[in-house]
Design a protein around this motif. Structure first.
Motif, short mmCIF file in Angstrom:
data_model
loop_
_atom_site.label_atom_id
_atom_site.label_comp_id
_atom_site.label_asym_id
_atom_site.label_seq_id
_atom_site.Cartn_x
_atom_site.Cartn_y
_atom_site.Cartn_z
N ARG A 1 9.52 15.98 12.36
CA ARG A 1 8.72 15.00 13.08
C ARG A 1 9.48 14.37 14.24
NH1 ARG A 1 7.95 10.75 10.11
NH2 ARG A 1 5.97 10.11 11.00
N GLU A 2 10.73 14.01 14.01
CA GLU A 2 11.48 13.31 15.05
C GLU A 2 11.78 14.20 16.26
OE1 GLU A 2 14.93 11.25 13.72
OE2 GLU A 2 13.79 9.78 12.54
N ALA A 3 11.70 15.50 16.08
CA ALA A 3 11.94 16.40 17.20
C ALA A 3 10.90 16.23 18.30
CB ALA A 3 11.95 17.86 16.72
N TYR A 4 9.76 15.66 17.96
CA TYR A 4 8.67 15.47 18.92
C TYR A 4 8.55 14.03 19.38
CZ TYR A 4 7.73 20.06 17.06
OH TYR A 4 7.87 21.37 16.68
N MET A 5 9.49 13.19 18.94
CA MET A 5 9.50 11.80 19.36
C MET A 5 10.44 11.63 20.55
SD MET A 5 9.65 9.76 15.70
CE MET A 5 8.46 10.12 14.40
N SER A 6 10.02 10.84 21.51
CA SER A 6 10.86 10.57 22.67
C SER A 6 12.02 9.66 22.28
CB SER A 6 10.05 9.91 23.78
OG SER A 6 9.61 8.61 23.37
N GLU A 7 13.06 9.67 23.11
CA GLU A 7 14.19 8.77 22.86
C GLU A 7 13.72 7.31 22.89
OE1 GLU A 7 17.31 9.45 22.04
OE2 GLU A 7 16.77 11.58 21.93
N GLU A 8 12.76 7.02 23.75
CA GLU A 8 12.24 5.66 23.85
C GLU A 8 11.54 5.25 22.56
OE1 GLU A 8 9.44 2.87 26.77
OE2 GLU A 8 9.65 5.02 27.16
N LEU A 9 10.78 6.17 21.96
CA LEU A 9 10.09 5.86 20.71
C LEU A 9 11.10 5.64 19.59
CD1 LEU A 9 7.64 5.51 18.94
CD2 LEU A 9 7.44 8.01 18.77
N HIS B 1 10.61 8.48 2.05
CA HIS B 1 10.08 9.33 0.98
C HIS B 1 9.01 10.31 1.46
CE1 HIS B 1 12.34 7.69 -2.28
NE2 HIS B 1 11.94 6.46 -2.06
N PHE B 2 8.26 9.93 2.48
CA PHE B 2 7.22 10.83 2.96
C PHE B 2 7.82 12.16 3.43
CE2 PHE B 2 4.50 12.15 6.69
CZ PHE B 2 3.55 12.77 5.92
N GLN B 3 9.01 12.10 4.02
CA GLN B 3 9.67 13.32 4.47
C GLN B 3 9.94 14.26 3.31
OE1 GLN B 3 10.11 14.16 7.61
NE2 GLN B 3 11.06 16.13 7.12
N ASN B 4 10.21 13.69 2.13
CA ASN B 4 10.45 14.52 0.95
C ASN B 4 9.23 15.37 0.61
OD1 ASN B 4 12.98 13.38 0.73
ND2 ASN B 4 12.35 11.86 -0.79
N ILE B 5 8.03 14.79 0.80
CA ILE B 5 6.80 15.53 0.53
C ILE B 5 6.69 16.72 1.48
CG2 ILE B 5 4.29 15.41 0.38
CD1 ILE B 5 4.56 12.44 -0.17
N LEU B 6 6.98 16.47 2.76
CA LEU B 6 6.91 17.55 3.75
C LEU B 6 7.91 18.65 3.43
CD1 LEU B 6 6.59 15.50 7.08
CD2 LEU B 6 4.78 16.32 5.56
N ASN C 1 0.87 -1.17 0.00
CA ASN C 1 0.00 0.00 0.00
C ASN C 1 0.90 1.22 0.00
OD1 ASN C 1 -2.41 -1.42 0.11
ND2 ASN C 1 -2.13 -1.78 2.29
N ILE C 2 1.40 1.58 -1.16
CA ILE C 2 2.38 2.65 -1.27
C ILE C 2 1.77 3.97 -0.82
CG2 ILE C 2 3.90 3.80 -2.86
CD1 ILE C 2 3.51 1.43 -4.71
N LYS C 3 2.46 4.64 0.06
CA LYS C 3 1.98 5.93 0.50
C LYS C 3 2.37 6.92 -0.57
CE LYS C 3 1.65 4.84 5.14
NZ LYS C 3 0.92 5.16 6.18
N VAL C 4 1.42 7.25 -1.40
CA VAL C 4 1.76 8.09 -2.54
C VAL C 4 1.56 9.55 -2.22
CG1 VAL C 4 1.40 8.42 -4.97
CG2 VAL C 4 1.03 6.21 -4.01
N SER C 5 0.41 9.94 -1.75
CA SER C 5 0.26 11.30 -1.27
C SER C 5 -1.16 11.52 -0.81
CB SER C 5 0.66 12.30 -2.33
OG SER C 5 -0.37 12.63 -3.15
N ARG C 6 -1.34 12.36 0.20
CA ARG C 6 -2.69 12.65 0.70
C ARG C 6 -2.65 13.91 1.50
NH1 ARG C 6 -6.19 9.08 4.91
NH2 ARG C 6 -7.43 10.77 5.71
N VAL C 7 -3.71 14.70 1.35
CA VAL C 7 -3.73 15.92 2.10
C VAL C 7 -4.62 15.75 3.29
CG1 VAL C 7 -4.36 18.29 2.08
CG2 VAL C 7 -3.38 17.26 0.09
N ALA C 8 -4.16 16.14 4.44
CA ALA C 8 -4.98 16.16 5.63
C ALA C 8 -4.52 17.37 6.39
CB ALA C 8 -4.78 14.91 6.43
#
Length: 286
Positions: free
Chosen positions: A231-239, A104-109, A6-13
């Protein structure tokens, strides 16, 4: 056999960040993304006519870029994975390819964050409150669903999904293959709560930007862009650590399964790869 079916191609939310992400496996969804996005966005916020036009422009521009630059990269990733599959799998090469495919999702952002943040700038205070409230409701509902199951029930449900997933790629599983998948599932770290914390932390950060009336326009766009892209700036070290551990389990499982495949199963996997490649080729050429 790789999680790219299920390739994450693109979606707006327009969730807080007005983020892009759409999961699709068919050209209809991809080619009608601008039209379909209005239904997704309505779940989060009511945009006025001008904002809707601005959003559609962002989607169209990003989709053109995505079709010409990202879809060929996805296709190459699958070709690379297929090539690795049809030789003796090497842990480091396979892990690197899976990490590359997931990035690749990061490239979209990175491509869309400025126009998305600029769209966020046009939202009224009431719209911003509505957006935050709707995302908070979604986070709360996910947390409630999580608490409805015990840890063992969640692990059992995940195992069922895993077995179904590998059956789609391999066909009927042997007892040895079922055992390998079950062992990997038992070792998998359930990071659901950590992901919940991440979503809440990121939403809180977005709220601080969206509801701060003292920010200049330039500072607003800068800070919201940071929330969108980092995105990773809001992730804990444990995550982050659990993500790495689960990735290692996944890659090791692929290598172990690869040694157990029958010729019929190998043919099934190659057919799945070819189907993905053909789908991407059609999308690129549309």
């Amino acid at each position: 056999m790789f999680k790219i079916k299920n390739i994450k191609v693109s979606r707006v939310a327009i969730a807080l960040s007005l983020l892009f992400l759409c999961s699709c496996s068919a050209s209809f969804t991809y080619n009608n993304l601008t039209w379909l996005s209005s239904f997704w966005v309505d779940d989060y916020i009511d945009l006025n006519k001008q904002q809707n036009q601005q959003l559609k422009s962002i989607i169209n521009t990003t989709q053109q870029w995505h079709r010409t630059t990202q879809l060929p990269a996805y296709k190459q990733d699958i070709l690379n994975l297929k090539g690795l599959f049809n030789q003796q799998l090497d842990y480091q090469k396979l892990k690197s390819q899976v990490v590359l495919a997931r990035a690749h999702f990061q490239n979209i952002l990175e491509h869309a964050h400025i126009p998305l943040a600029q769209l966020g700038l046009t939202l009224s205070y009431a719209q911003r409150e509505e957006l935050i409230a709707n995302i908070q409701t979604q986070i709360n509902e996910e947390y409630e669903e999580f608490n409805e199951l015990t840890a063992q029930e969640r692990k059992s449900e995940r195992l069922e999904r895993q077995l179904d997933y590998y059956k789609q790629w391999l066909g009927k599983l042997t007892p040895v293959q079922t055992q390998l998948i079950t062992q990997a599932n038992n070792a998998h770290y359930d990071s659901s709560l950590l992901w919940h914390q991440y979503k809440q932390t990121r939403l809180n950060a977005a709220q601080q930007v969206l509801l701060n009336k003292a920010l200049s326009e330039a500072e607003f766009v800068k800070q919201l862009s940071y929330v969108i892209t980092q995105r990773e700036a809001y992730m804990s070290e444990e995550l982050l650590a659990s993500n790495d551990a689960n990735l290692a389990l996944y890659v090791n499982l692929l290598i172990e399964l690869n040694t157990t495949l029958s010729e019929q199963q190998r043919e099934s996997v190659n057919n799945e790869f070819d189907e993905l490649i053909n789908t991407l080729t059609d999308l690129i050429e549309d």
